[in-house]
Every structure is written in structure tokens, then in C-alpha cells.
Design a protein around this motif. Structure first.
Motif, short mmCIF file in Angstrom:
data_model
loop_
_atom_site.label_atom_id
_atom_site.label_comp_id
_atom_site.label_asym_id
_atom_site.label_seq_id
_atom_site.Cartn_x
_atom_site.Cartn_y
_atom_site.Cartn_z
N ALA A 1 -26.92 59.70 -55.39
CA ALA A 1 -26.21 58.69 -54.62
C ALA A 1 -26.42 58.45 -53.10
N SER A 2 -27.25 59.01 -52.41
CA SER A 2 -27.75 58.82 -51.26
C SER A 2 -29.16 58.07 -51.13
N ASP A 3 -29.52 57.27 -52.40
CA ASP A 3 -30.40 56.64 -52.22
C ASP A 3 -30.53 55.39 -51.53
N PRO A 4 -31.18 55.24 -50.32
CA PRO A 4 -30.99 54.25 -49.34
C PRO A 4 -31.74 52.99 -49.67
N LEU A 5 -31.58 51.89 -49.60
CA LEU A 5 -32.16 50.66 -49.70
C LEU A 5 -33.24 50.27 -48.88
N THR A 6 -34.35 49.84 -49.37
CA THR A 6 -35.59 49.66 -48.49
C THR A 6 -35.87 48.12 -48.37
N LEU A 7 -36.71 47.58 -47.56
CA LEU A 7 -36.95 46.25 -47.42
C LEU A 7 -37.58 45.89 -48.75
N ALA A 8 -38.58 46.40 -49.49
CA ALA A 8 -39.19 45.98 -50.53
C ALA A 8 -38.26 45.85 -51.52
N GLU A 9 -37.11 46.77 -51.74
CA GLU A 9 -36.32 46.54 -52.91
C GLU A 9 -35.03 45.28 -52.30
N TYR A 10 -35.00 45.42 -51.37
CA TYR A 10 -34.02 43.97 -50.75
C TYR A 10 -34.78 43.12 -51.30
N GLN A 11 -36.00 42.59 -51.13
CA GLN A 11 -36.65 41.67 -51.61
C GLN A 11 -36.70 41.34 -53.04
N GLN A 12 -36.53 42.30 -54.01
CA GLN A 12 -36.90 42.05 -55.35
C GLN A 12 -35.20 41.58 -55.82
N ILE A 13 -34.41 41.59 -54.98
CA ILE A 13 -32.83 41.29 -55.43
C ILE A 13 -32.76 39.64 -55.14
N LYS A 14 -32.78 38.99 -56.14
CA LYS A 14 -32.86 37.41 -56.14
C LYS A 14 -31.55 36.75 -56.25
N ALA A 15 -31.39 35.58 -55.57
CA ALA A 15 -30.07 34.97 -55.88
C ALA A 15 -30.13 34.62 -57.50
N GLY A 16 -28.74 34.61 -57.93
CA GLY A 16 -28.77 34.44 -59.38
C GLY A 16 -28.49 35.62 -60.12
N SER A 17 -28.98 36.95 -59.66
CA SER A 17 -28.87 38.08 -60.28
C SER A 17 -27.53 38.68 -60.22
N SER A 18 -27.17 39.51 -61.30
CA SER A 18 -25.98 40.43 -61.33
C SER A 18 -25.87 41.39 -60.46
N GLU A 19 -24.61 42.01 -60.34
CA GLU A 19 -24.45 43.10 -59.33
C GLU A 19 -25.03 44.44 -59.99
N LYS A 20 -25.36 44.46 -61.32
CA LYS A 20 -26.12 45.47 -61.78
C LYS A 20 -27.72 45.60 -61.52
N VAL A 21 -28.15 44.29 -60.98
CA VAL A 21 -29.54 44.63 -60.42
C VAL A 21 -29.39 45.06 -59.07
N LEU A 22 -28.37 44.97 -58.46
CA LEU A 22 -28.14 45.44 -57.05
C LEU A 22 -28.32 47.04 -57.14
N PHE A 23 -27.55 47.43 -58.08
CA PHE A 23 -27.04 49.12 -58.19
C PHE A 23 -28.50 49.60 -58.69
N ARG A 24 -29.58 48.76 -59.34
CA ARG A 24 -30.76 49.62 -60.13
C ARG A 24 -31.59 50.01 -58.62
N TYR A 25 -31.23 49.29 -57.71
CA TYR A 25 -32.04 49.49 -56.44
C TYR A 25 -31.70 50.52 -55.25
N ALA A 26 -30.48 50.56 -55.24
CA ALA A 26 -29.56 51.35 -54.11
C ALA A 26 -28.30 51.71 -54.70
N SER A 27 -27.96 53.09 -54.01
CA SER A 27 -26.64 53.50 -54.60
C SER A 27 -25.77 53.67 -53.36
N THR A 28 -26.14 53.22 -52.18
CA THR A 28 -25.36 53.52 -50.86
C THR A 28 -24.74 52.25 -50.69
N CYS A 29 -24.37 51.50 -51.63
CA CYS A 29 -23.59 50.29 -51.03
C CYS A 29 -22.12 50.49 -51.33
#
Length: 100
Positions: free
Chosen positions: A27-55
Motif C-alpha cells: 500500500a505504500s508503493d510510491p509512484l515513480t517518473l517512469a511509471e507516471y510516463q506509462q500512464i497514458k491519456a485514454g487509459s482507465s483508473e485500473k491502469v493507474l493502480f497497477r503502478y501505484a497505490s499511494t493515490c
């Protein structure tokens, strides 16, 4: 209660505590710049939570309400962050500050 029953209950308690600790580490998995760049416009919220859970959701809107939903995710240092804007469950905009 027998000694073996008490030992079994104690073992179960230890397993549950270990599982809770492992869950908090994820649950404390922080978001990195590389992960941020993988999240593209048009993607779902599920994609966001694949990369980080600190949201954290910044408002209480639901996807069906018709209002944009804002998620803020935090980086490892606690001061860096990224903001994601979703409308009807689809990412339409994002911004980051200080992610590494």
C-alpha cells in the motif's frame, strides 16, 4: 482449551499479522517518473493502480456522476506527486511535480 488449540490460534494470529504487514508494504508503493510516463491519456483508473497505490481521490464523485474525478499519487520522498484527471473512468489529463 488445549495447548495445541492455543498454539494454533497464536499461529493463525501471527500469519494474519504478517499478511497485514505485507499488505501495508504494498500500500505504500510510491509512484515513480517512469511509471507516471506509462500512464497514458485514454487509459482507465485500473491502469493507474497497477503502478501505484499511494493515490488518494480528491473528491467524492463517482464515475457515473458526470463530474471529473481527481487522483493524487505521491512519490517516494513524500513531497513529489502526480495528479490524474478522469472523466467517465477515462484519463484525460495528468501533471507531475518532482517525481524521480
Amino acid at each position: 482449551m488445549t495447548k495445541s488449540a492455543i498454539a494454533g490460534i497464536c499461529s493463525l494470529g501471527l500469519l494474519l499479522a504478517a499478511g497485514a504487514y505485507a499488505g501495508s508494504a504494498v500500500a505504500s508503493d510510491p509512484l515513480t517518473l517512469a511509471e507516471y510516463q506509462q500512464i497514458k491519456a485514454g487509459s482507465s483508473e485500473k491502469v493507474l493502480f497497477r503502478y501505484a497505490s499511494t493515490c488518494q481521490q480528491e473528491d467524492k464523485s463517482q464515475p457515473g456522476d458526470g463530474y471529473p474525478i481527481t487522483w493524487t499519487c505521491y512519490g517516494a520522498d513524500g513531497t513529489s506527486s502526480a495528479v490524474f484527471f478522469y472523466s467517465e473512468g477515462v484519463l484525460f489529463s495528468k501533471a507531475e511535480t518532482g517525481l524521480q
